[in-house]
Design a protein around this motif. Structure first.
Motif, mmCIF file in Angstrom:
data_model
loop_
_atom_site.group_PDB
_atom_site.id
_atom_site.type_symbol
_atom_site.label_atom_id
_atom_site.label_comp_id
_atom_site.label_asym_id
_atom_site.label_seq_id
_atom_site.Cartn_x
_atom_site.Cartn_y
_atom_site.Cartn_z
ATOM 1 N N GLU A 173 -12.809 -29.130 1.513
ATOM 2 C CA GLU A 173 -12.236 -27.978 1.770
ATOM 3 C C GLU A 173 -10.805 -27.779 1.157
ATOM 4 N N LEU A 174 -10.267 -29.129 1.406
ATOM 5 C CA LEU A 174 -8.720 -29.240 0.833
ATOM 6 C C LEU A 174 -8.562 -29.351 -0.713
ATOM 7 N N GLN A 224 -11.004 -27.600 -2.698
ATOM 8 C CA GLN A 224 -11.015 -26.190 -2.855
ATOM 9 C C GLN A 224 -9.792 -25.400 -2.809
ATOM 10 N N GLN A 225 -9.048 -25.705 -1.793
ATOM 11 C CA GLN A 225 -7.800 -24.941 -1.745
ATOM 12 C C GLN A 225 -6.821 -25.218 -2.611
ATOM 13 N N ALA A 226 -6.669 -26.611 -3.133
ATOM 14 C CA ALA A 226 -5.913 -27.131 -4.193
ATOM 15 C C ALA A 226 -6.165 -26.286 -5.384
ATOM 16 N N GLU A 285 -7.823 -23.440 -5.725
ATOM 17 C CA GLU A 285 -7.424 -21.956 -5.860
ATOM 18 C C GLU A 285 -5.931 -21.889 -6.140
ATOM 19 N N GLN A 286 -5.029 -22.771 -5.627
ATOM 20 C CA GLN A 286 -3.573 -22.764 -5.760
ATOM 21 C C GLN A 286 -3.156 -22.845 -7.304
#
Length: 183
Positions: free
Chosen positions: A127-128, A130-132, A134-135
């Protein structure tokens, strides 16, 4: 008495009641090898040829003899053992086959990232990560959006450079190619 034995059916001492033993298969027959085809030549077969230098060649039949005297290489004929050997047919030793080793996974540092950083990223939760990701994608889109704005300001000068004239293709470029004709 019409083919019946006098002493009964279960008699063992009579020669007609004994089991005949099959002939043993340990008889050795001396065979030669054909000098051309490398087939086995059994006794009573074959043709022997003695060359001027004294070399003795033993051929399985007249066909092989004729081919030898025409100087036709046995490796060119599919039915000879020489051809089979050359083209790796028939018996293949298991040991002679090359064993391919399984490639071991190996991690190296990438330009801009050390090996420790890569290992930390792998250890992160998906999840982390994936967030990175997207950022980083948002940042890249923002940079792309800024580029066209900068190009629009200096666009008047850049337009004539981009336009290039299309030249007609040389005649005879398409169509079938004739490789057989000699020029």
């Amino acid at each position: 008495h019409f083919g019946y034995s006098r002493c009964g059916a279960g008699c063992e001492h009579c020669p007609h009641q004994r089991q005949r033993q099959p002939p043993s298969n340990n008889m050795v027959i001396k065979t030669d090898l054909c000098a051309y085809s490398e087939y086995r030549i059994y006794p009573g077969r074959g043709k022997r040829f003695v060359a001027k230098d004294g070399k003795i060649s033993f051929f399985i039949n007249s066909k092989v003899d004729a081919l030898f005297h025409q100087r036709i290489k046995p490796s060119k004929l599919r039915w000879t053992q020489a051809w089979r050997r050359m083209n790796k047919k028939g018996k293949v030793d298991e040991q002679s086959k090359k064993r391919t080793r399984k490639v071991q996974k190996f991690q190296k540092a990438i330009v801009g990232m050390s090996l420790e950083d890569i290992k930390k990223k792998k250890a992160q939760k998906p999840e982390l990560r994936q967030q990175a990701k997207e950022q980083a994608a948002k940042e890249a889109k923002a940079r792309q959006a800024q580029k066209p704005k900068a190009a629009a300001k200096g666009g008047a000068k850049a337009a004539p450079k981009q336009k290039a004239q299309k030249l007609p293709k040389a005649a005879g470029g398409g169509g079938k190619k004739d490789f057989k004709s000699k020029k």
